[in-house]
Design an enzyme around this catalytic site. Structure first.
Site, PDB file in Angstrom:
ATOM      1  N   ASP A 404      -5.657   9.368  -8.627  1.00 23.21           N
ATOM      2  CA  ASP A 404      -4.745   8.451  -7.979  1.00 23.21           C
ATOM      3  C   ASP A 404      -3.558   9.296  -7.517  1.00 23.21           C
ATOM      4  OD1 ASP A 404      -3.478   6.032  -7.358  1.00 23.21           O
ATOM      5  OD2 ASP A 404      -2.377   6.135  -9.233  1.00 23.21           O
ATOM      6  N   ARG A 611       8.679  14.175   2.294  1.00 21.93           N
ATOM      7  CA  ARG A 611       8.449  13.244   3.383  1.00 21.93           C
ATOM      8  C   ARG A 611       9.679  13.314   4.277  1.00 21.93           C
ATOM      9  NH1 ARG A 611       6.442   8.291   1.226  1.00 21.93           N
ATOM     10  NH2 ARG A 611       5.212   8.606  -0.621  1.00 21.93           N
ATOM     11  N   ASP A 693      -1.884   4.448  -0.765  1.00 20.73           N
ATOM     12  CA  ASP A 693      -0.692   4.759   0.015  1.00 20.73           C
ATOM     13  C   ASP A 693      -1.026   5.082   1.466  1.00 20.73           C
ATOM     14  OD1 ASP A 693       1.916   5.204   0.513  1.00 20.73           O
ATOM     15  OD2 ASP A 693       2.214   6.465  -1.258  1.00 20.73           O
ATOM     16  N   ASP A 833      -3.070   6.043 -13.463  1.00 22.92           N
ATOM     17  CA  ASP A 833      -2.114   5.512 -14.426  1.00 22.92           C
ATOM     18  C   ASP A 833      -1.945   4.012 -14.307  1.00 22.92           C
ATOM     19  OD1 ASP A 833      -0.871   5.575 -11.962  1.00 22.92           O
ATOM     20  OD2 ASP A 833       1.106   5.621 -12.874  1.00 22.92           O
ATOM     21  N   ASN A 836      -4.479  -0.565 -10.966  1.00 21.60           N
ATOM     22  CA  ASN A 836      -5.382  -0.493  -9.818  1.00 21.60           C
ATOM     23  C   ASN A 836      -6.370   0.662  -9.937  1.00 21.60           C
ATOM     24  OD1 ASN A 836      -3.330   1.324  -9.603  1.00 21.60           O
ATOM     25  ND2 ASN A 836      -3.211   1.216  -7.384  1.00 21.60           N
ATOM     26  N   ASP A 837      -6.180   1.503 -10.926  1.00 17.45           N
ATOM     27  CA  ASP A 837      -7.112   2.603 -11.123  1.00 17.45           C
ATOM     28  C   ASP A 837      -8.178   2.267 -12.149  1.00 17.45           C
ATOM     29  OD1 ASP A 837      -5.460   4.145  -9.446  1.00 17.45           O
ATOM     30  OD2 ASP A 837      -4.133   4.521 -11.149  1.00 17.45           O
TER      31      ASP A 837
END
Lengths: 1147, 340
Positions: A404, A611, A693, A833, A836-837
């Site tokens: 993830d 970013r 993401d 973690d 959703n994983d």
């Protein structure tokens, strides 16, 4: 953990039909004359398997369902029923041992589950009963209870929302632990129930529990003062699910509708599927081979027996007449019982104790993971957690790592790092520096000016403060202190360290954490965004004045434009457009002379893995604004092609802007993320990043983690690349897939050279997004579906790293499943973690949870949990490698030692008329695997470090040596089997030759059959133990103790066993046999010579093997490590080192 | 303070054991150890092998088959008849002294004393002198547990029943005089068998213990009358019986019958001369194609003659030496590329 099965028992099938009626607060309703409290299951969560009462029968049943245990049970029963050469004790005792040990282990694990259940079940909840608040244990909640839940608490069961502390009758909820969506969802109270929950008189009629999280149908009858009951319909927006967490709302009241195992969460829970390691599969394959050997041995012996008996005079010599019963039984029945007897005689070839030893090794071995202090994280004060010990060795076999991004690779902790204004770089230094924390660290090389003008700075900061969609979190009373800091997932973020104490509680909510970071960055530099109130944005500027801006328009972010803008009007009447976006989308739209100054910074920042966003502004004249305004209004009202029209206006406005600067935000990587990833890649593991993401973000993370390197050629298969004029997406997908396939697969050097390839050859990185992925996976059947999937897989497998972005949790699992089931069935590992994983953690062979901030869902569902990503390196390269080597050796050794144990017994049958005469005494048969040879291998399999952990960590390529189950393939298995056969032959025939004259003592007395067996057995025990000693590279005192100890124990036991007349034995077969054996010089000599002969090839092999294979590999290691000089210690070829070292000292 | 405590409970112990850092000896089978080691072991083994071979060669063995399956052989008539106590005799001549101590073995071949059912067919409790097992022998003795009239057989079982019952006397003829060679039947069985494992019931006279029991079917005399000459050599502790009860490992075996009593003329062994063995031929072996033989042998420190050990030591010793040479070659071959 929650068992669906249980649920089925509770909720009988008949109750599933129709609906259930719930009396809110258990108050009888006027409409129903007779109040019958309906019966529903309680709110207990049961994930444990056993209770104290059913443990024994249920556990025994489960254990005997295992093929091996069942086999031993059958052998045991055969021994009890049929007249067999060995007593039932010989196999009963080990079986009992196995069963007991396993039962203890499983009992312990279940006890842990009980504890976890209790934690949930005993959680205190507040129940409103007759107007009073009563604290209850969660498990005591009944359907119909009205509960009060406070902010940040999870709902203890499924509730219908009745009352919220918020004015508008809503509450916010995150369902992160259910479906992984961490955003806030709004739920609504049932109308009319708002005011007086205490006196509410209502019934709820709703469907029976069903697992779909997003479906709920029900209606509520509200009774008021004998009026006609009013009817309200209930939908999923009224239902609060167990496991979800209340957010941003002080408290709510709700009525329990589904409880315990009937909650949607429990219904949704996939029982943890039993994961089996490759080693276990290998064991089973080997077992099959040995079973075949066993059966064929028994068949051969049975056949020979009857052939032999058919010769005259052999069947029933006068000295050995049959009993009446034997004479009377049917020949075929006799044959069958003989066959069974042989099976029993040889059954030791299948090592019962191996299962025990393997279990013990796994169980005890896994402690080393949880004990490892390198895994201890002082922040969360926890070390690694082992949820299952069955997969230790799988950690050494991983070929694919699915990770993830957010929270795993990165800390999910956006931080404003630096900005650049007019080409001047500003880096924030901590409060210790200048008052405003604003200083120039690096100016453009060709300008003398050290700092951009003040007004430019302020303009830039204003732009940051205005150009966003961030909302200020209402600070609640509870939201003080740490509360404000919990929720970084949702973008509520307060950097308490840096911001002045006054603003400490200020939280921001935004769809993207970047925006928050920017706003906070601006705050640090003195410009604080105070909030948006009725179209007015307030900013607290450096001089502590409040500036007001009227927000005119927000030109929303979209992935195609990759920028967003706001149009504001200042008090002075100026109309300004602020725009921020990706450099690629901003640079063409600003004045070119400004670009170059900024570009350098942006590019450097990007390569640093930050970013970057560029910020630009534009003054709008009144006419311009009017034009834009009307354009936007018109576009917004358009019924057709609204998007396109809006876009056109946006593009029209966002031109000719002035570039002010750029920002760099860091989603900070986890500690040592890059090093870890590099090590994994060095170990030949392919790393795939699966994230929900955005692509840009994920890509920059990949660069930062060095998953993508500068020379990596990126192959993109995303919605954007599919977007091409004049072509259907499907066609474009087809073309791209073919193109990439050609590049990566067909043009790639053939496999042989690829193995030895060095890293300078072209690396490919592959990027795919969720939408495209689903196109690939679900491509309509007309496009030959398999082709796409295969192409896709082949491309992926030939890329060094793959990035899948915009993935739904389920898609993550899909990807893992796809790779898992691909050719060669590679071993996959998922690490994550968040909730959703969970799906991918459950799907992969090994699931690793990070004990991060996003709750414990992942940890609970994982097989192993570690505090930080960086620990993965040691977990795989260190522990995994060692565990694999240990257990592989353990398995091979076990088969070997039982083969050379039983082979002499088989050979003996040729010399005893195939009469099933055991060669060894029953005690030896039983004890061999339990006592004499089990401890050394257990110690070996716990403590062996053929290469030190430091070496393994430094030299990631070592991991490749054991890849693909290298030590448990048929080659090594054959080697061990041949070794076992060789040893068995040596043992038996060596002694056979000796016994050509059984007078072995100097007093002329002869030895009998038990002496024969004991000599063979002594050689056997010593040889197999010394063989292990030869293999042991790491002799701790425990190894010494156990190896020499078990040999000593054998000698001691033999003396003891032969030294006493045992009253419980029918035959004192071994009485003084061992002692007499030792009194014979010949016996000593034959034992010594046969042990040496057996070990000779092994020694030769060990000494001669080294110069070739590993040395060549070592060279590869050095070249592939990119010039890093790998330490020349124990990894160097054994013989080479010693030779050269010696030659140094000699010459 | 509390925080520190919780830290100490959570933090893994930093011990060598838990961190897998126990001090360890990491032996490496280096050529420097292995080559000299192999040479040493090889030489030692060759030495032992030579010694063993020489010793084994020095042992004198005389084997005489007396099955009588060929017509010319002395016992052929006995082997065909079923007469009990059939007599025949075997002659042999020693030209030199047969070095003492000389052991007198009988050997049987194709005789499966290691047959499972045969081996289990005895009652150790009975043989331990436990009277309660006299009247009810173990079922493992079947079909030799009760006779046809349902009387218990003591000692029961196949092994006891099939006890070897040929007897031999050895005479030495020298200068026309015939001397009986004294044979010593003491100490031919394991000491522990004689003294501990097998016991007569403590009943005197021994005969009374056997009241109500019958002798094994094939026996001529009951257990308490096995040795008329020595009352202490009767019952279950009879030496011949003990020797028989220790089952042979392989179908071709020999068992110790007597030792030549080293006294008088025989102090140094069997002197040269003509010898006659008078055989009381009882034991049938032709039915199962067996053979019987008499073996005279002396023993050395390593027991009876056995060339296998000597050869094995020689072979393995030289193998070690050869292997060390091979390793030296490998060493020479691989040393130089590594030096680069």
């Amino acid at each position: 953990m929650l068992r669906r099965r249980l649920n089925r028992w509770f909720g009988g099938e008949d109750r599933r039909v129709g609906s259930r009626t719930i009396y809110v607060g258990h108050r009888p309703c006027p409409a129903n004359e007779v109040f019958i409290p309906p019966k529903f299951c309680d709110n207990r969560i049961v994930s444990s398997k056993y209770t104290v009462w059913n443990f024994l029968p249920k556990n025994l049943f489960e254990q005997f369902r295992r093929i091996a245990n069942f086999y031993f049970l059958i052998i045991f029963l055969v021994q009890v029923i049929v007249d067999t050469p060995t007593s039932p004790v010989t196999s009963g005792l080990p079986l009992f041992f196995v069963i007991t040990v396993t039962a203890i282990k499983q009992g312990y694990e279940d006890w842990l589950r009980h504890k976890a259940d209790n934690e949930v079940n005993k959680y205190r909840v507040t129940v409103l009963e007759d107007g009073r608040r009563i604290q209850k244990e969660s498990e005591k909640i009944k359907v119909g209870d009205v509960l009060e839940v406070e902010e940040d608490e999870t709902f203890p069961c499924d509730l219908i929302l009745l009352q919220s502390s918020r004015d508008d009758g809503t509450c916010f909820v995150t369902t992160a632990s259910l479906d992984g969506e961490s955003n806030h969802k709004t739920h609504y109270t049932v109308p009319d129930t708002e005011r007086d929950v205490e006196s509410l008189n209502a019934t709820i009629e709703c469907e029976q529990p069903q697992p779909d999280l997003y479906k709920f149908v029900g209606r509520m009858h509200i009774y008021k003062n004998n009026e006609e009951p009013s009817l309200r319909s209930l939908g999923p927006e009224n239902l609060l699910l167990k496991g979800a967490t209340l957010k941003n709302t002080q408290s709510i009241c709700g009525v329990a509708v589904y409880t315990g195992m009937e909650t949607k969460m429990a219904l949704n829970y996939q029982g943890k599927s039993q994961k089996r390691s490759v080693v276990e599969k290998s064991i089973n394959a080997f077992l099959l081979v040995y079973l075949c050997i066993l059966v064929s041995k028994a068949l051969v012996c049975t056949t020979l027996k009857y052939v032999w008996q058919s010769k005259p005079g052999q069947d029933e010599p006068w000295y050995n007449e049959k009993t009446l019963k034997e004479k009377e039984t049917n020949l075929y029945l006799n044959m069958f019982t003989d066959f069974l007897s042989f099976m029993v005689l040889f059954n030791f070839i299948i090592p019962v104790s191996m299962y025990v030893t393997v279990e013990m090794q796994k169980f005890l071995g896994s402690f080393f993971i949880s004990w490892d202090k390198d895994f201890f994280d002082s922040e969360i004060e926890e070390g690694a957690l082992v949820n299952t010990s069955d997969l230790n060795e799988e950690l050494g076999q991983v070929e694919y790592v699915f990770t993830d991004k957010t929270g795993t690779l990165t800390q999910n902790n956006m931080e404003f790092i630096e900005c650049c204004i007019d080409g001047h770089q500003y880096k924030y230094r901590d409060a210790s520096s200048e008052v405003d924390g604003f200083c120039v660290t690096d100016g453009p090389m060709n300008t003398v000016q050290q700092k951009a003008g003040r007004e430019r700075e302020e303009l830039f900061l204003r732009a940051l403060c205005l150009c966003h969609t961030v909302q200020v979190k209402e600070s609640t009373e509870q939201g003080q202190g740490q509360d404000g800091r919990i929720d970084q997932v949702d973008g509520l973020m307060v950097d308490g360290q840096v911001v002045p104490p006054l603003q400490e509680q200020r939280g921001f909510i935004a769809s993207s954490p970047d925006e928050i970071a920017l706003v906070q960055g601006a705050m640090r530099y003195g410009f604080t965004f105070l909030g948006l109130e009725s179209k007015t944005m307030k900013i607290l500027n450096r001089a502590n004045d409040v500036e007001m801006y009227e927000l005119l328009h927000v030109l929303n972010f979209d992935p195609v434009r990759r920028r967003m803008s706001v149009i504001v009007r200042s008090i002075s009447g100026e109309t300004l457009l602020f725009c921020k976006g990706a450099d690629s989308s901003i640079f063409p739209r600003v004045k070119q002379e400004e670009v170059e100054k900024i570009r350098m910074h942006v590019e450097r920042n990007a390569t640093d893995g930050y970013r970057t966003l560029c910020v630009a502004y534009k003054h709008l004249t009144a006419e311009e604004y009017d034009q834009v305004d009307s354009g936007l209004r018109e576009a917004r009202l358009a019924l057709q092609d609204r998007e396109e029209k809006l876009m056109a206006v946006y593009n029209q406005v966002e031109t000719g802007m002035n570039l002010i600067g750029a920002t760099a935000v860091e989603d900070r990587l986890q500690e040592e993320a890059a090093e870890t990833m590099e090590a994994l890649q060095g170990a030949g593991i392919k790393v795939w990043v699966l994230t929900g993401d955005k692509m840009e973000t994920a890509k920059s993370t990949c660069y930062a983690c060095r998953l993508f390197k500068r020379n990596t050629e990126l192959l993109e298969l995303t919605v954007r690349t599919l977007e091409s004029p004049g072509k259907r997406r499907e066609d474009r997908l087809h073309d791209l897939l073919l193109e990439y396939h050609k590049k990566t697969v067909q043009d790639a050097p053939p496999a042989k050279t690829r193995v030895a390839r060095n890293w300078s050859s072209q690396d490919y990185g592959f990027i795919v997004d969720g939408a495209t992925l689903s196109m690939v996976l679900n491509s309509s059947s007309e496009n030959n579906l398999h082709d796409y999937k295969d192409l896709f897989l082949q491309i992926c497998q030939n890329c060094t790293s793959v990035l899948c972005c915009r993935m739904a949790p389920l898609q993550k699992a899909q990807i893992v499943k796809m790779v898992k089931n691909s050719k060669g069935s590679p071993i996959t590992l998922s690490i994550g973690d968040g909730a959703n994983d969970v799906s991918m953690i459950l799907e992969a062979h090994v699931g690793i949870g990070i004990k991060g901030k996003e709750g414990r869902q992942a940890v609970r569902n994982s097989d192993y949990a570690i505090p930080k990503l960086k620990h993965l390196k040691k977990l795989l390269l260190g522990h995994g490698h060692l565990y694999y080597v240990r257990i592989a050796h353990l398995v091979q050794y076990f088969f070997y030692k039982n083969l050379c144990f039983i082979l002499p017994q088989f050979l003996y049958q040729f010399f005893c008329g195939c009469s099933q005469q055991p060669l060894y005494d029953a005690a030896y048969l039983t004890m061999y695997n339990i006592c004499f040879t089990s401890m050394p291998i257990l110690a070996y399999s716990l403590f062996e470090q053929h290469i030190s952990i430091e070496m393994l960590l430094e030299n990631a390529t070592l991991y490749r040596q054991i890849g693909k189950n290298a030590m448990l393939r048929w080659g090594p298995f054959l080697y061990w089997t041949l070794l076992g056969v060789f040893h068995g032959l040596v043992f038996f025939f060596g002694v056979w030759f000796l016994f050509s004259n059984p007078a072995l003592q100097d007093n002329g007395q002869a030895f009998g059959n038990w002496s024969y067996g004991t000599i063979v057995f002594t050689i056997l025990v010593f040889t197999v133990t010394l063989k292990l000693a030869l293999d042991t590279r790491h002799w701790t005192w425990i190894n010494h103790f156990v190896i020499w100890g078990s040999l000593a124990f054998y000698v001691f036991f033999s003396f003891f066993w032969g030294g006493v007349i045992w009253p419980f034995l029918r035959q004192q077969r071994l009485y003084f046999v061992f002692a007499n054996m030792l009194s014979s010089v010949s016996a000593w000599l034959v034992i010594i010579v046969l042990i040496l002969l057996s070990l000779l090839p092994e020694i030769l092999y060990v000494v001669l093997r080294k110069p070739r294979g590993p040395y060549a590999r070592q060279k590869l290691v050095q070249s592939s490590a990119g010039g890093i000089q790998s330490p020349r210690s124990s990894a160097r070829p054994l013989l080479m080192r010693t030779f050269s070292d010696e030659s140094n000292t000699v010459s | 303070m509390v925080k520190q405590e919780s830290e100490s409970t959570n933090r893994p112990d930093n011990t060598a054991f838990t961190q897998q850092r126990l001090p360890a000896w990491q032996p490496i089978l280096s050529a420097g150890i292995v080559i000299p080691g192999f040479v040493l072991i090889g030489l030692a083994f060759i030495g032992i092998g030579v010694a063993l071979l020489v010793t084994s060669r020095s042992i004198q063995v005389l084997e005489l088959d007396y099955t009588g399956d060929s017509n010319g052989s002395p016992c052929s008539s006995c082997s065909q008849s079923v007469i009990a106590n059939c007599k025949c005799s075997l002659n042999f001549t020693l030209t030199t002294l047969f070095q003492g101590p000389v052991f007198f073995y009988y050997g049987l071949s194709n005789y499966f004393q290691n047959y499972r059912r045969y081996g289990a067919s005895k009652d150790d409790n009975q043989l331990y002198g436990d009277l309660s097992y006299f009247t009810s022998p173990s079922s493992s003795c079947s079909p030799y547990d009760y006779d046809s009239s349902k009387k218990p057989i003591v000692p029961c079982g196949s092994i006891a029943n099939s006890m070897f019952n040929d007897t031999f006397t050895l005479t030495w003829t020298v200068n026309g005089t015939t001397n009986n060679v004294p044979l010593d039947g003491k100490g031919i069985a394991w000491w522990t068998d004689y003294n501990i494992k097998y016991r007569n019931p403590s009943v005197t006279p021994l005969k009374n213990a056997f009241n109500g029991t019958v002798k094994p079917i094939n026996w001529a005399k009951p257990a308490y009358e096995l040795d008329a000459s020595d009352p202490s050599n009767n019952g279950f502790v009879n030496q011949d019986f003990l020797v028989w009860m220790r089952r042979a490992a392989l179908p071709n075996f020999r068992k110790l019958y007597r030792r030549i009593d080293a006294s008088g003329d025989y102090q140094k062994g069997l002197p040269a001369g003509n010898y006659t063995i008078d055989i009381t031929y009882n034991y049938p072996v032709r039915a199962f194609n067996g053979a019987k033989k008499i073996v005279f042998s002396n023993v050395s420190w390593m027991g009876g003659s056995n060339e296998f050990l000597g050869i094995a030591y020689l072979v393995i010793g030289s193998l070690c030496v050869v292997m060390s040479v091979v390793m030296l070659i490998v060493y020479a071959k691989f040393k130089f590329p590594d030096e680069e």
